[in-house]
Structure formats: structure tokens, C-alpha cells
Enzyme design. Structure first.
Site, PDB file in Angstrom:
ATOM      1  N   ASP A 155      33.582 -38.425  27.998  1.00 62.39           N
ATOM      2  CA  ASP A 155      34.152 -39.696  27.558  1.00 62.39           C
ATOM      3  C   ASP A 155      33.483 -40.798  28.378  1.00 62.39           C
ATOM      4  OD1 ASP A 155      35.887 -41.579  26.358  1.00 62.39           O
ATOM      5  OD2 ASP A 155      37.335 -41.334  27.987  1.00 62.39           O
ATOM      6  N   ASP A 185      34.909 -44.739  28.979  1.00 60.61           N
ATOM      7  CA  ASP A 185      35.855 -45.569  29.737  1.00 60.61           C
ATOM      8  C   ASP A 185      36.852 -44.704  30.496  1.00 60.61           C
ATOM      9  OD1 ASP A 185      35.469 -48.592  28.800  1.00 60.61           O
ATOM     10  OD2 ASP A 185      35.177 -47.291  27.065  1.00 60.61           O
ATOM     11  N   ASP A 232      39.581 -38.880  29.932  1.00 61.75           N
ATOM     12  CA  ASP A 232      40.804 -39.368  30.575  1.00 61.75           C
ATOM     13  C   ASP A 232      41.870 -39.823  29.591  1.00 61.75           C
ATOM     14  OD1 ASP A 232      39.399 -41.804  29.745  1.00 61.75           O
ATOM     15  OD2 ASP A 232      40.890 -42.849  30.967  1.00 61.75           O
TER      16      ASP A 232
END
Length: 378
Positions: free
Chosen positions: A124, A126, A314
């Protein structure tokens, strides 16, 4: 096989898989808290795209009530606990890490799982490669992180899987040798040989939704402009309504504004990310489907037992990928979080700094194994 060798999968079969359910709310937080495929297949792009759309069944559109949206917003934005509650939160987090241990502290276990297998790395962006910041246009990764990701791509097939527009995340990362899956996997591109060369479009399963997404974007911009701090980001195949800078007292009016816009666009659905509301096409496609597609594109079908996909993310949207790896019975999901959350990930890391350390150690492990394999036996 090199990172550049791509075998196109039967994506119609992959796309027909059932959609995933939503995740449960977060627990307490610890700390501060297909465009045509003719570019690759040499023709037949229109038929290919039609097959994808035909096999991706629409998800029944459920109009979100504002109260549900606000509760989801609160769940993704845990406040700093009071001193009296902090100890209890730490106890809860410690118990959670026993179920989802640190990927750094358990690196020998990770290495044992990877031994003798082709490791494929999915990341991922961000909150994983870059910190979460107030202005999404300023979410830059560090030079050290870029170097770590470059090293990973040199030794393993690697992909960025993000809700961001693929062009924007490519500009942030600046590494043409990676695969990129933007808009939650609805815009997938393959590696190029240099930064000037255009990457190859592999799949855009929601291309027919572009006109309605653009209309909804304009409507959301107009509707939310009265809410200070609200920001609408057009990620091409999905829209993001950021509320990180919105006063919590304005969350309910903002949710009502988003709800009002979505009434006019039943083709779109609302999902929740980390301090962001996501508006996406109502098709059964997500980060998990993108991971399946990329693995098949690399020739790593479900029956291959010599492959170890590693996915690090996240966000709630990354749970779709964690779930796919768990369903495959192979692969490691690593959740980046300082909070105890319900997750299908096997391991955890606390922040991007730990992600970078893990990537560095993964490359070091690969180099040691390669060096050992080349050493002549006496």
C-alpha cells in the site's frame, strides 16, 4: 522468470468471485493515535473488456444512512486515550500483538516461510510507504524508503496497490520497474524500462464508470465546499472525501452531504478508509482482486505452492487483500498499525519506519541466500 515476464490470466474467472464483506470497527488505539487489453494481447480488447464487465456482477447499492457514515468516520479516527485508559489500551494492544506479532520480531519465521519460494511483494502507499498527512498531495515518501522499495523491486516482483490515482502514485514513487494498481486495483499498469516510457495498461475493469464518476466528483465538490477542511480527491476510478481536517462537529453534516450526492448515483457505493470516505463503482473489484490478477499475470496461479505473496498495508481497504492471501492458504499479510484492529493479516508493523526496516531485511535475506547458493561446495 524475470519481473518483466507477464502471462495474462483468465481474468473473467477471477472477476466472478464473490465480493468481500466489510470489516468490523476499530478497537482502541495505542499511542498517538480494462481499458482494452490490445496493448498486450495484440487485439480483441473490446471483447476482453466486455468479458470482464459481464463477469463482475454489480453489488446491490445500499444507500448509507448518515449515522452509519459518522460512526465509521469515528471508528477510523480514534482519539488519544486519557491517561487512566492508556494502560488498558496498552494491555489490549499487547494481547493483540500476540495474535499478530511484529514482522520484524518474527522475521526468522517470515524467512522460514519464504525459504524455497518465489516472494512477491505488494505494498500500500499512504500510511505504509509514506506517513498519513493532512494534505494528501504532500504525502511524499522519503529518499531512504524509495531506495528500499527500489531494492525490493530489483530482487522480487513488486507492486504498489493503492486507492490513489495510478498516475499520482507513480509520480510519488518514481520507480518505473514496479507494477502499479491504482483506484483500489481498478487501474493496473505494468513496468516500463525507464521513467519516460509509458507503463503498460493491464486492466481497467471499471472504465465504463468514468462518466458517472466525473459527474459525481463535480457534485461532491459543489456540495462539500461549505464544509471547512473537507477535500474531494478524484482518483480516476474512485473518489475520496478526506475529512482529516474537518472539525468532528461537522462530520454529521459532511456525511449528509455525501449521502445526498450518492442518491443521484446508484451506480456508485460508499466505503470507508483511514480518515477518508471512498466512493467507488458498484462492482465486485477491490485490492484483493487486484492481487489475484497480478499473481495470475505473473504466472503464479492458485495451485502454485512455490510462491509466497507478501502484502503490507495499513487501511481497511487492505483487508480485502489480506483475506485473499488467507483464503489461498499461502502468503503473509502484514498490517501497519499502532492500534488493535480486527484483521486477516498474520503479522504487524507499527509505522512506515518499521516497514522500511522490514523491506531492507527482506532484501538482505535474499542476498544472503543468493550468496550461499553461489558458494562452491567443498
Amino acid at each position: 522468470m524475470t519481473n518483466q515476464d507477464v502471462v495474462m490470466p483468465d481474468i473473467a474467472a477471477a472477476a466472478a468471485m464473490p465480493g468481500s464483506s466489510g470489516r468490523a470497527p476499530l478497537f482502541a488505539c495505542r499511542g498517538a493515535a480494462a481499458v482494452s487489453a490490445s496493448s498486450m494481447l495484440g487485439g480483441g480488447g473490446a471483447a476482453y473488456q466486455a468479458a470482464v464487465v459481464a463477469h463482475v456482477a454489480p453489488v446491490p447499492s445500499i444507500r448509507p444512512c448518515a449515522s452509519w457514515v459518522v460512526e465509521a468516520m469515528r471508528a477510523s479516527s480514534p482519539t488519544r486515550p486519557a491517561a487512566a485508559a492508556a494502560a488498558a489500551v496498552d494491555v489490549e494492544y499487547d494481547a493483540w500483538t500476540r495474535k499478530h506479532p511484529s514482522a520484524l520480531g518474527s522475521f526468522e519465521q517470515v524467512a522460514a516461510a519464504a525459504s524455497g519460494k518465489r516472494v512477491v511483494v505488494f505494498l500500500d502507499y499512504d500510511g505504509t510507504l509514506s506517513p498519513i498527512v493532512a494534505d494528501p498531495d504532500m504525502a511524499f515518501m522519503s529518499d531512504e524508503m524509495r531506495a528500499a522499495v527500489r531494492d525490493v523491486a530489483e530482487h522480487f516482483p513488486a507492486a504498489i496497490v493503492t486507492g490513489r490515482c495510478v498516475d499520482k502514485v507513480q509520480s510519488f514513487v518514481g520507480l518505473p520497474e514496479l507494477y502499479y494498481a491504482g483506484s483500489h486495483g481498478m487501474d493496473i499498469k505494468g513496468p516500463s524500462s525507464n521513467e519516460e516510457e509509458d507503463t503498460k495498461i493491464l486492466l481497467q475493469p471499471a472504465r465504463e464508470f468514468l462518466p458517472v464518476i466525473n459527474k459525481a466528483y463535480k457534485a461532491l465538490m459543489e456540495k462539500t465546499k461549505s464544509t471547512p477542511g473537507a477535500r474531494v480527491e478524484n482518483n480516476k476510478f474512485c473518489l475520496s472525501v478526506h475529512f482529516r481536517c474537518v472539525d468532528e462537529k461537522r462530520w454529521n453534516p459532511l456525511a449528509e452531504q455525501v449521502k445526498a450526492v450518492l442518491r443521484d448515483y446508484p451506480e456508485l457505493k460508499l466505503t470507508q478508509g483511514r480518515k477518508v470516505l471512498e466512493i467507488r463503482p458498484s462492482i465486485m473489484w477491490d485490492k484483493g482482486k487486484a492481487v489475484e490478477f497480478l499473481l495470475k499475470s505473473l504466472g503464479f496461479d492458485d495451485d502454485r505452492r512455490d510462491v509466497l505473496p507478501v502484502y503490507i498495508g495499513d487501511d481497511r481497504t487492505d483487508e480485502d487483500a489480506f483475506k485473499v492471501l488467507r483464503k489461498r492458504g499461502q502468503g503473509l499479510g502484514i498490517l501497519v498499525s499502532k492500534c488493535a484492529k480486527e484483521t486477516d493479516a498474520s503479522y504487524s508493523l507499527q509505522d512506515p519506519a518499521e516497514v522500511m526496516e522490514f523491506l531492507v531485511r527482506l532484501v538482505q535475506w535474499k542476498l544472503r541466500r543468493s550468496s550461499s547458493a553461489m558458494r562452491p561446495r567443498v
